[in-house]
Scaffold this active site. Structure first.
Site, mmCIF file in Angstrom:
data_model
loop_
_atom_site.group_PDB
_atom_site.id
_atom_site.type_symbol
_atom_site.label_atom_id
_atom_site.label_comp_id
_atom_site.label_asym_id
_atom_site.label_seq_id
_atom_site.Cartn_x
_atom_site.Cartn_y
_atom_site.Cartn_z
ATOM 1 N N GLU A 139 -53.556 39.887 21.705
ATOM 2 C CA GLU A 139 -52.818 38.782 21.072
ATOM 3 C C GLU A 139 -53.703 37.837 20.257
ATOM 4 O OE1 GLU A 139 -49.515 36.449 23.124
ATOM 5 O OE2 GLU A 139 -50.981 34.878 22.780
ATOM 6 N N ARG B 95 -43.859 36.631 18.842
ATOM 7 C CA ARG B 95 -45.294 36.322 18.697
ATOM 8 C C ARG B 95 -45.830 36.786 17.338
ATOM 9 N NH1 ARG B 95 -43.691 34.249 22.668
ATOM 10 N NH2 ARG B 95 -44.512 34.435 24.784
ATOM 11 N N SER C 69 -52.682 34.475 27.405
ATOM 12 C CA SER C 69 -52.378 35.907 27.498
ATOM 13 C C SER C 69 -53.239 36.674 26.503
ATOM 14 C CB SER C 69 -50.913 36.162 27.170
ATOM 15 O OG SER C 69 -50.102 35.409 28.031
HETATM 16 P P1 FAD Z 1 -56.560 28.665 17.077
HETATM 17 O O1 FAD Z 1 -56.862 29.388 18.311
HETATM 18 O O2 FAD Z 1 -57.561 27.655 16.605
HETATM 19 O O3 FAD Z 1 -56.140 29.595 15.948
HETATM 20 C C1 FAD Z 1 -55.351 30.739 16.235
HETATM 21 C C2 FAD Z 1 -55.069 31.490 14.927
HETATM 22 O O4 FAD Z 1 -54.233 30.698 14.109
HETATM 23 C C3 FAD Z 1 -56.326 31.763 14.098
HETATM 24 O O5 FAD Z 1 -56.206 33.014 13.541
HETATM 25 C C4 FAD Z 1 -56.301 30.751 13.008
HETATM 26 O O6 FAD Z 1 -56.764 31.292 11.796
HETATM 27 C C5 FAD Z 1 -54.832 30.464 12.849
HETATM 28 N N1 FAD Z 1 -54.610 29.060 12.485
HETATM 29 C C6 FAD Z 1 -54.815 27.984 13.272
HETATM 30 N N2 FAD Z 1 -54.461 26.863 12.610
HETATM 31 C C7 FAD Z 1 -54.049 27.258 11.382
HETATM 32 C C8 FAD Z 1 -53.565 26.574 10.222
HETATM 33 N N3 FAD Z 1 -53.432 25.246 10.188
HETATM 34 N N4 FAD Z 1 -53.227 27.308 9.127
HETATM 35 C C9 FAD Z 1 -53.352 28.645 9.133
HETATM 36 N N5 FAD Z 1 -53.808 29.345 10.187
HETATM 37 C C10 FAD Z 1 -54.139 28.664 11.301
HETATM 38 N N6 FAD Z 1 -49.182 30.858 23.251
HETATM 39 C C11 FAD Z 1 -47.834 30.970 23.325
HETATM 40 O O7 FAD Z 1 -47.185 31.390 22.360
HETATM 41 N N7 FAD Z 1 -47.156 30.636 24.466
HETATM 42 C C12 FAD Z 1 -47.791 30.155 25.548
HETATM 43 O O8 FAD Z 1 -47.150 29.849 26.536
HETATM 44 C C13 FAD Z 1 -49.217 30.033 25.514
HETATM 45 N N8 FAD Z 1 -49.903 29.611 26.589
HETATM 46 C C14 FAD Z 1 -51.266 29.532 26.550
HETATM 47 C C15 FAD Z 1 -51.955 29.100 27.695
HETATM 48 C C16 FAD Z 1 -53.339 28.989 27.692
HETATM 49 C C17 FAD Z 1 -54.063 28.534 28.947
HETATM 50 C C18 FAD Z 1 -54.064 29.296 26.508
HETATM 51 C C19 FAD Z 1 -55.556 29.155 26.464
HETATM 52 C C20 FAD Z 1 -53.386 29.735 25.374
HETATM 53 C C21 FAD Z 1 -51.985 29.862 25.380
HETATM 54 N N9 FAD Z 1 -51.258 30.317 24.257
HETATM 55 C C22 FAD Z 1 -49.883 30.402 24.304
HETATM 56 C C23 FAD Z 1 -51.954 30.667 23.008
HETATM 57 C C24 FAD Z 1 -52.237 29.427 22.111
HETATM 58 O O9 FAD Z 1 -52.087 28.243 22.832
HETATM 59 C C25 FAD Z 1 -51.321 29.358 20.884
HETATM 60 O O10 FAD Z 1 -51.420 30.533 20.131
HETATM 61 C C26 FAD Z 1 -51.648 28.165 19.982
HETATM 62 O O11 FAD Z 1 -50.671 28.043 18.983
HETATM 63 C C27 FAD Z 1 -53.024 28.282 19.328
HETATM 64 O O12 FAD Z 1 -53.323 27.026 18.735
HETATM 65 P P2 FAD Z 1 -54.801 26.658 18.295
HETATM 66 O O13 FAD Z 1 -54.716 25.367 17.544
HETATM 67 O O14 FAD Z 1 -55.705 26.668 19.448
HETATM 68 O O15 FAD Z 1 -55.148 27.832 17.290
HETATM 69 P P1 NAP Z 2 -43.601 35.255 33.965
HETATM 70 O O1 NAP Z 2 -42.549 34.214 34.083
HETATM 71 O O2 NAP Z 2 -44.374 35.652 35.182
HETATM 72 O O3 NAP Z 2 -42.974 36.561 33.295
HETATM 73 C C1 NAP Z 2 -43.794 37.697 33.056
HETATM 74 C C2 NAP Z 2 -43.396 38.350 31.776
HETATM 75 O O4 NAP Z 2 -42.067 38.826 31.854
HETATM 76 C C3 NAP Z 2 -43.461 37.387 30.625
HETATM 77 O O5 NAP Z 2 -44.411 37.862 29.752
HETATM 78 C C4 NAP Z 2 -42.069 37.341 30.040
HETATM 79 O O6 NAP Z 2 -42.002 37.608 28.648
HETATM 80 C C5 NAP Z 2 -41.308 38.444 30.722
HETATM 81 N N1 NAP Z 2 -39.998 37.909 31.138
HETATM 82 C C6 NAP Z 2 -39.710 37.315 32.311
HETATM 83 N N2 NAP Z 2 -38.405 37.025 32.359
HETATM 84 C C7 NAP Z 2 -37.853 37.402 31.211
HETATM 85 C C8 NAP Z 2 -36.532 37.371 30.686
HETATM 86 N N3 NAP Z 2 -35.500 36.897 31.382
HETATM 87 N N4 NAP Z 2 -36.325 37.859 29.462
HETATM 88 C C9 NAP Z 2 -37.329 38.350 28.750
HETATM 89 N N5 NAP Z 2 -38.606 38.420 29.191
HETATM 90 C C10 NAP Z 2 -38.863 37.965 30.413
HETATM 91 O O7 NAP Z 2 -44.641 34.816 32.809
HETATM 92 P P2 NAP Z 2 -45.923 33.882 32.870
HETATM 93 O O8 NAP Z 2 -47.077 34.728 32.566
HETATM 94 O O9 NAP Z 2 -45.923 33.007 34.065
HETATM 95 O O10 NAP Z 2 -45.689 32.960 31.581
HETATM 96 C C11 NAP Z 2 -44.601 32.074 31.511
HETATM 97 C C12 NAP Z 2 -44.204 31.871 30.063
HETATM 98 O O11 NAP Z 2 -45.294 31.279 29.332
HETATM 99 C C13 NAP Z 2 -43.890 33.173 29.328
HETATM 100 O O12 NAP Z 2 -42.835 32.927 28.437
HETATM 101 C C14 NAP Z 2 -45.158 33.499 28.600
HETATM 102 O O13 NAP Z 2 -44.938 34.217 27.390
HETATM 103 C C15 NAP Z 2 -45.724 32.116 28.286
HETATM 104 N N6 NAP Z 2 -47.197 32.167 28.242
HETATM 105 C C16 NAP Z 2 -47.790 32.670 27.133
HETATM 106 C C17 NAP Z 2 -49.178 32.707 27.029
HETATM 107 C C18 NAP Z 2 -49.849 33.201 25.771
HETATM 108 O O14 NAP Z 2 -51.037 33.022 25.643
HETATM 109 N N7 NAP Z 2 -49.135 33.794 24.863
HETATM 110 C C19 NAP Z 2 -49.961 32.272 28.087
HETATM 111 C C20 NAP Z 2 -49.316 31.798 29.217
HETATM 112 C C21 NAP Z 2 -47.931 31.738 29.295
HETATM 113 P P3 NAP Z 2 -42.302 36.465 27.535
HETATM 114 O O15 NAP Z 2 -43.775 36.372 27.503
HETATM 115 O O16 NAP Z 2 -41.722 37.077 26.305
HETATM 116 O O17 NAP Z 2 -41.627 35.191 27.934
#
Ligand code: FAD
Ligand code: NAP
Length: 339
Positions: free
Chosen positions: A334, A164, A238
């Site tokens: 995050e 991340r 998250s």
């Molecule tokens: P924004 O929210 O608009 O921007 C986020 C940041 O990136 C800001 O700081 C902005 O300055 C910067 N940024 C955006 N675009 C640019 C650009 N073109 N150049 C430079 N900087 C830029 N993330 C995960 O990693 N895994 C997931 O599974 C995941 N699940 C999610 C589920 C939900 C329901 C939600 C709401 C979010 C989730 N996220 C997840 C977080 C999010 O979707 C990601 O971080 C996504 O990449 C953000 O994209 P955005 O266009 O909305 O960025």
């Molecule tokens: P989940 O499957 O319930 O797991 C909970 C947590 O345990 C996750 O954060 C995951 O880490 C970790 N995990 C589980 N199994 C793992 C393995 N075998 N090895 C390493 N780490 C493990 O998670 P969830 O909340 O439903 O989300 C599912 C996936 O979507 C995850 O990968 C999560 O990161 C991603 N997600 C991200 C966001 C966001 O905003 N960043 C939002 C929703 C979902 P990891 O997170 O590193 O996978």
């Protein structure tokens, strides 16, 4: 350039927080991007990149120009029998890209289905889910230097991708706007199903030798059943990163909490799920006014009405304080905080 001034940001962030920005420019190409930079420079305003606002906390009014890119072209730069190289513009919707690549027979992105946001934001935190991170596919990132307006390109190694994390959250934070991303995908399907929740879903549905399309459908089904839809319950996914802590500390914690899930990253470090720590501190489903922790998902903070960014952050601080007191683990937020 489509430029709005003194506007409400409520429709531009998935937490649906109401605050204002001095300006928001929606640009279609490089020349419009330069015009927007000039507009900000003339007024001495910082330029802040914006995608779909799904990883953003608007903590207060923003004295600056938000810059959102509209272009969503996908270009095929190269193709061999085994791989394709795509150049995707920053404005392309991430999930649409995932769907489109699969339909073309370009494989790899299926585990990253249904992540909200634009392609330009994907490298920022090296989006990841279900055991896959986007950096595995990124070969080059194109951008523009916000101070000079000059174009630049970063090779994969220069992006310093981590869990991340990337250089765009570090040394290049607020210095570069990403305009397009080059990705190499495979023409052969190699589904990765080892992630426990994914593996369990496929087993439950009697799928043994899953295709990439089946992995895509599984991820969509799991996510749709588990994660709150921001359009219904405004959230930013998250809210906290999973802490990575030294193995010695993990051992000490396991002595007290043998049931704590631990994912070792190396001999010296391990990842602990932030959701487990937060749940153990009793926060799941807790609410204060318009802000709360989702009842099914301890990592997701929800704006249940009209909470402000500062109310949300104060609530988040109470959570991090109690995890710190209970477990001696520091949680990190995050999403990016603006304003
Ligand atoms: P924004 O929210 O608009 O921007 C986020 C940041 O990136 C800001 O700081 C902005 O300055 C910067 N940024 C955006 N675009 C640019 C650009 N073109 N150049 C430079 N900087 C830029 N993330 C995960 O990693 N895994 C997931 O599974 C995941 N699940 C999610 C589920 C939900 C329901 C939600 C709401 C979010 C989730 N996220 C997840 C977080 C999010 O979707 C990601 O971080 C996504 O990449 C953000 O994209 P955005 O266009 O909305 O960025
Ligand atoms: P989940 O499957 O319930 O797991 C909970 C947590 O345990 C996750 O954060 C995951 O880490 C970790 N995990 C589980 N199994 C793992 C393995 N075998 N090895 C390493 N780490 C493990 O998670 P969830 O909340 O439903 O989300 C599912 C996936 O979507 C995850 O990968 C999560 O990161 C991603 N997600 C991200 C966001 C966001 O905003 N960043 C939002 C929703 C979902 P990891 O997170 O590193 O996978």
């Amino acid at each position: 350039v489509h430029l709005q001034t003194d506007l409400s940001l409520k429709p531009f962030n998935t937490l649906s927080i109401d605050a204002t920005a001095t300006g928001l420019a929606q640009v279609a190409d490089y020349s419009e991007l330069l015009q927007a930079l000039e507009w900000a420079q003339q007024r001495g305003l910082p330029v802040l990149p914006l995608g779909e606002g799904s990883n953003l906390v608007v903590a207060g009014d923003i004295d600056g120009l938000l810059l959102k890119q509209g272009s969503d072209k996908v270009e095929l730069l190269d193709a061999s029998d085994d791989t394709v190289l795509l150049k995707v513009d920053a404005g392309k919707d991430w999930h649409q890209l995932v769907q489109w690549t699969l339909a073309q027979g370009y494989f790899g992105l299926e585990n990253l289905a249904l992540i909200p946001g634009a392609v330009g934001a994907a490298p920022i935190q090296n989006i990841g889910a279900y055991g896959v991170e986007v950096e595995s596919f990124i070969s080059r990132v194109h951008g523009v230097d916000l101070a000079t307006g000059k174009t630049l390109a970063l090779a994969h190694a220069d992006c310093q991708f981590g869990y991340r994390d990337s250089v765009f959250k570090g040394a290049l934070r607020d210095k570069v706007i990403i305009t397009s991303v080059e990705m190499q995908l495979s023409r052969h399907s190699h589904p990765r199903c080892h992630y426990p929740a994914l593996n369990a879903w496929l087993e439950d549905h009697g799928i043994t030798d899953a295709s990439a399309q089946q992995v895509f459908e599984a991820v969509v089904a799991i996510r749709s059943s588990k994660l709150p839809d921001p359009a219904v319950e405004p959230n930013a996914g998250s809210f906290f990163k999973n802490p990575v802590i030294p193995s010695a500390q993990v051992q000490a914690l396991l002595a007290q909490h043998p049931e704590m899930p631990v994912y070792p990253l190396s001999h010296t470090q391990a990842k602990v799920p932030a959701a487990w720590l937060i749940d153990r501190c009793g926060w799941k489903g807790q609410r204060d006014g318009d802000v709360g922790v989702h009842p099914q998902h301890a990592l997701v903070l929800v704006n249940y009405g009209n909470c402000s960014g500062s109310e949300l952050l104060a609530f988040a601080r109470r959570i991090t304080n109690s995890v710190s007191e209970g477990f001696g683990v520091a949680l990190e937020i995050e999403p990016r905080i603006y304003g």
